[in-house]
Write a protein that holds these residues in place. Structure first.
Motif, short mmCIF file in Angstrom:
data_model
loop_
_atom_site.label_atom_id
_atom_site.label_comp_id
_atom_site.label_asym_id
_atom_site.label_seq_id
_atom_site.Cartn_x
_atom_site.Cartn_y
_atom_site.Cartn_z
N GLY A 293 0.78 -1.22 0.00
CA GLY A 293 0.00 0.00 0.00
C GLY A 293 0.81 1.28 0.00
O GLY A 293 0.30 2.34 0.37
N TRP A 294 2.06 1.20 -0.46
CA TRP A 294 2.94 2.37 -0.48
C TRP A 294 3.52 2.57 -1.87
O TRP A 294 3.93 1.62 -2.52
CB TRP A 294 4.07 2.20 0.53
N THR A 295 3.59 3.83 -2.29
CA THR A 295 4.16 4.18 -3.59
C THR A 295 5.51 4.85 -3.39
O THR A 295 5.58 5.92 -2.76
CB THR A 295 3.23 5.15 -4.35
N PRO A 296 6.61 4.27 -3.89
CA PRO A 296 7.92 4.90 -3.72
C PRO A 296 7.97 6.29 -4.35
O PRO A 296 7.50 6.49 -5.48
CB PRO A 296 8.87 3.94 -4.43
N VAL A 297 8.54 7.24 -3.62
CA VAL A 297 8.69 8.62 -4.09
C VAL A 297 10.15 8.92 -4.40
O VAL A 297 10.48 9.58 -5.39
CB VAL A 297 8.16 9.61 -3.03
N ALA A 298 11.05 8.43 -3.54
CA ALA A 298 12.48 8.67 -3.72
C ALA A 298 13.26 7.52 -3.12
O ALA A 298 12.82 6.90 -2.15
CB ALA A 298 12.88 9.99 -3.07
N GLU A 299 14.41 7.20 -3.72
CA GLU A 299 15.28 6.13 -3.25
C GLU A 299 16.69 6.68 -3.05
O GLU A 299 17.18 7.45 -3.88
CB GLU A 299 15.30 4.97 -4.25
N LEU A 311 11.74 6.57 0.49
CA LEU A 311 10.66 7.43 0.97
C LEU A 311 9.44 7.12 0.11
O LEU A 311 9.50 7.24 -1.12
CB LEU A 311 11.05 8.90 0.87
N ALA A 312 8.37 6.70 0.75
CA ALA A 312 7.16 6.30 0.03
C ALA A 312 5.95 7.04 0.59
O ALA A 312 5.96 7.51 1.73
CB ALA A 312 6.94 4.79 0.15
N GLU A 313 4.92 7.14 -0.23
CA GLU A 313 3.67 7.78 0.23
C GLU A 313 2.55 6.76 0.21
O GLU A 313 2.56 5.81 -0.58
CB GLU A 313 3.33 8.97 -0.68
N ALA A 314 1.58 6.97 1.09
CA ALA A 314 0.47 6.04 1.21
C ALA A 314 -0.36 6.07 -0.08
O ALA A 314 -0.81 7.12 -0.53
CB ALA A 314 -0.40 6.42 2.40
#
Length: 321
Positions: A293-299, A311-314
């Protein structure tokens, strides 16, 4: 409080997990029960060993990427750290984003409160509200403003201690606790050569061995056990098919013992499986996060690609038609 009273007050889930785990034929006890006060201290010692690269590598990443975190994470967010332990990495994050409230969650209450006191001295203006709980179970997060932005912090590649199905469930559980609009900063230990991996879990000083064996000491103390600890030894192996390090307690000779009045037998050469530590490549960690249930935003990865912070967002919840 007498020793008998202490045993009567042992965590019922600890007793249930140990009794079920010792029945065999594949004996296993969940790794979360390592962390009594002694186990927590031993793990903190492990993180300072020369062989144990994850803590050093992740700490350096946190230092190097602090400015990037501040760009993505809303000011004044509530930080919820799952499995806070000694919170040695936490100050780096708190300095970078300056949250309004910090909520450390850990199963080891005494160690948790001690760590919270240390952080309170470092950040006197920060509201700190420790929660003694198993973060994989239902719990209440004591935030002042239900609508405030929340950042989950799950460092150390602790997610690797769970088998894939359980790790997806845990991520979904965190997603539910943190709510819509939340973010998650999570660490993943990467797949690397076995000659680097094995010593990290079988150090020359024997600290990890003591950490592993302390589980038996805890069982004897809290569950009225008489396990002959001296019959067991620490064993580490790499399971290539599952991409994980496994820790076991290997029995050297036939033993009989009781735990909470129940009798058990373990033969020479058999083992109790005490921990998994799954390792990841970029593809597998992205799949895991999305399934949870998380979408990666930055690695963020180190130069050797030994460790990755994501860093992921819901992701939005969708109702089935």
């Amino acid at each position: 409080m007498s020793e008998a009273d202490f045993k009567l007050q042992a965590d019922p889930q600890f007793r249930a997990d140990v009794l079920a785990g010792l029945k065999g034929p594949r004996r296993a006890i969940p790794a979360r029960w390592f962390y009594d006060e002694r186990g927590s201290q031993l793990f903190d010692d492990i993180t300072h060993l020369p062989e144990y690269y994850p803590t050093r590598t992740e700490t350096d990443l946190l230092k190097d990427c602090r400015a990037e975190f501040a760009k993505h994470i809303p000011a004044g967010a509530a930080v919820v750290e799952f499995g806070a332990g000694s919170a040695t990495k936490t100050p780096l994050l708190l300095e970078a984003i300056r949250p309004d409230i910090y909520i450390p969650v850990d199963i080891s209450g005494d160690y948790l409160r001690m760590s919270a006191e240390v952080l309170a001295g470092q950040f006197p203006d920060l509201t700190i509200r420790p929660v003694e709980a198993d973060f994989s179970q239902d719990m209440h997060l004591p935030t002042d403003k239900p609508s405030e932005a929340r950042l989950g912090f799950f460092p150390g590649s602790t997610i690797g201690n769970f088998v894939p199905r359980s790790s997806v469930d845990l991520l979904r559980h965190m997603r539910g606790h943190l709510g819509q609009g939340a973010m998650l900063l999570i660490g993943f230990d990467r797949i690397k050569p076995v000659e680097i991996l094995l010593p990290a879990y079988d150090d020359a000083a024997g600290v990890t061995a003591a950490f592993n064996l302390n589980l038996l000491v805890r069982i004897n103390r809290e569950l009225d056990g008489n396990i002959p600890v001296e019959a067991f030894s620490h064993q580490v192996q790499w399971n290539d098919r599952e991409a994980r390090i496994e820790m076991h307690l290997r029995c050297a000779w036939d033993v009989q013992f009781t735990v909470s009045g129940k009798e058990f037998q373990i033969q020479a050469g058999e083992s109790i499986h005490t921990e998994n530590s799954h390792k990841f490549d970029l593809r597998s960690l992205r799949i895991l996060l999305r399934a949870g249930g998380w979408t990666p935003v930055a690695e963020y990865s180190d130069a050797q690609e030994w460790f990755t912070l994501v860093l992921a967002e819901a992701a939005p919840f969708y109702n089935a038609p």
